[in-house]
Design a protein around this motif. Structure first.
Motif, PDB file in Angstrom:
ATOM      1  N   ARG A 258      39.404  31.018  42.963  1.00 46.83           N
ATOM      2  CA  ARG A 258      39.332  32.275  43.724  1.00 46.83           C
ATOM      3  C   ARG A 258      38.739  32.022  45.101  1.00 46.83           C
ATOM      4  O   ARG A 258      39.190  32.583  46.094  1.00 46.83           O
ATOM      5  N   PRO A 263      43.914  33.370  43.521  1.00 53.77           N
ATOM      6  CA  PRO A 263      43.564  34.240  42.385  1.00 53.77           C
ATOM      7  C   PRO A 263      44.554  34.124  41.219  1.00 53.77           C
ATOM      8  O   PRO A 263      44.160  34.246  40.051  1.00 53.77           O
ATOM      9  N   LYS A 267      43.607  33.201  37.330  1.00 54.12           N
ATOM     10  CA  LYS A 267      43.984  33.957  36.130  1.00 54.12           C
ATOM     11  C   LYS A 267      44.598  33.033  35.078  1.00 54.12           C
ATOM     12  O   LYS A 267      44.274  33.105  33.893  1.00 54.12           O
ATOM     13  N   GLU A 288      36.504  40.766  35.986  1.00 54.30           N
ATOM     14  CA  GLU A 288      35.591  40.960  37.111  1.00 54.30           C
ATOM     15  C   GLU A 288      36.235  41.564  38.371  1.00 54.30           C
ATOM     16  O   GLU A 288      35.692  42.511  38.938  1.00 54.30           O
ATOM     17  N   PRO A 289      37.400  41.062  38.824  1.00 54.57           N
ATOM     18  CA  PRO A 289      37.926  41.600  40.088  1.00 54.57           C
ATOM     19  C   PRO A 289      38.498  43.009  39.973  1.00 54.57           C
ATOM     20  O   PRO A 289      38.879  43.591  40.990  1.00 54.57           O
TER      21      PRO A 289
END
Ligand SMILES: [Zn+2]
Length: 404
Positions: A258, A263, A267, A288-289
């Motif tokens: 990240r 990102p 994942k 979290e995001p």
């Protein structure tokens, strides 16, 4: 048996000889000026024998007196050495038996008799260490370290001490000196690793191990401490490669991805980690995001799909459903988690919250040191209790605390 036979034979021969001499006929007459001695042959032979015996004894005694001064010194020196060696041996045995008082008195005796020989120094140092007299131990180890052949043992003791008192600078110096005294020892390699861990020098620690659990632990710590995202990414990647099921490694890898603006890859890394070993830390990092409860519930479904039916999958689905007020879903997943018999209190907790009951969350899962069994709330590269690196493992549900 043989001795007895020999004795009998010699006695018999002497008896025969005496009898023969006793039976010799004739007289012996000695004349010197006006003196005249007359005796039988056997008596004359006996007198001759006694004179020869006396002469022999006298000559021996004279030779002994001539050699005497050096002889006495050598005899006393040899005795001193023997006594000193005996004291050293007794001291070493007492040391091994953990008898501090005896070891101390023998060490003092040995030192008095032999002086600062390497063995005496080693005995003195180890005894002082056992007695808790660090200064005296240090002094003896320092003297021993100057010895050509046994210097390694001196540095060995000094290094152990400086690690124990957390004097990392001194420990570093002793590591170098010990390396010079005895290159390539396994023991030293372990000490270097321990020192690197204590100094949190993860880069060095990584070069000192081939154990995958330790590599993963050091690499995660290095990634966390890393100044640049690129370095953090390289370390985290190494950690995941060494231990694909270690949640902190997976999370560190995702965080680094990240950081470098990937990102999607983050994942994927989290899902891959979930596939190997589902863990609450991975779920937290995955969600979290995301801002809204509904987004989180949807993301939880993506993650859970990597390990359908696993307790952690059901728990993350239940938790996120509860947050999103999808009460039916939350109940279903909490009950499914309970049905796996792997619940540590979190599923019961979800059900309690659904019914508005008071929550007394008892989470039986934690990090446990495989070496000393100490439980830790948070993962760390080394056990806080026994200091061994790479020993913390996740115990989803401890057998000891599980209901029967
Ligand atoms: Zn431990």
């Amino acid at each position: 048996m043989w001795r007895a036979v020999r004795f009998i034979i010699i006695a018999a021969v002497l008896l025969v000889l005496a009898w023969w001499i006793g039976g010799l006929p004739g007289n012996v007459t000695a004349t010197s000026g006006p003196y005249r001695v007359e005796t039988s042959v056997p008596a004359a032979l006996l007198i001759l024998f006694v004179i020869a015996l006396l002469m022999t004894v006298l000559l021996r005694a004279l030779a002994g007196i001539r050699r005497a001064p050096g002889g006495v010194v050598a005899w006393r020196g040899g005795r001193r050495m023997r006594l000193g060696e005996m004291a050293t041996q007794r001291g070493l045995v007492a040391l091994a038996a953990g008898d501090v008082a005896a070891a101390r008195s023998e060490a003092a005796r040995a030192r008095k008799l032999l002086g600062d020989t390497p063995l005496v120094l080693l005995l003195t140092a180890e005894t002082a260490r056992l007695a808790g007299m660090a200064d005296q131990a240090q002094e003896a180890f320092r003297l021993l370290a100057q010895h050509k052949e046994m210097g390694f043992l001196g540095h060995h003791g000094l290094l152990r001490h400086s690690l124990a008192v957390q004097d990392h600078e001194a420990a570093h110096d002793h590591v170098l000196a010990a390396e010079r005294a005895y290159p390539g020892s396994n023991w030293l390699q372990e000490q270097k690793k321990e020192l690197a861990v204590r100094r949190q020098d993860w880069g060095s620690a990584l070069t000192l191990t081939r154990n995958p659990a330790e590599i993963a632990a050091f690499a995660v710590a290095a990634a966390r401490a890393s100044g640049t995202p690129q370095h953090a990414l390289a370390y985290a990647k190494k950690a995941v490669k060494a231990a694909p099921g270690l949640a902190p490694a997976v999370v560190a890898y995702a965080a680094a991805l990240r950081q470098v603006g990937k990102p999607g890859a983050a994942k994927k890394a989290l899902i891959a980690g979930w596939k190997v070993a589902p863990h609450p830390l991975i779920a937290a990092a995955y969600l979290e995001p995301l801002a809204t409860p509904l987004e989180r519930a949807q993301a939880a479904a993506e993650l859970a799909a990597a390990r359908p039916g696993h307790t952690e999958s059901e728990l993350v689905l239940g938790e996120t459903a509860l947050e999103a007020r999808l009460t039916g879903e939350a109940r279903r997943h909490a009950e499914a988690a309970l049905a796996t018999h792997g619940d540590d209190g979190r599923a019961t907790d979800i059900l309690a919250r659904l019914e508005g009951k008071p929550v007394h969350s008892i989470c039986a899962s934690s990090w446990v040191c495989e070496a000393c069994q100490t439980r830790c709330a948070d993962w760390a590269p080394a056990c806080a209790h026994c200091q061994r690196p790479g020993t913390l493992v996740w115990r989803a549900k401890d057998a000891a605390t599980a209901p029967a």
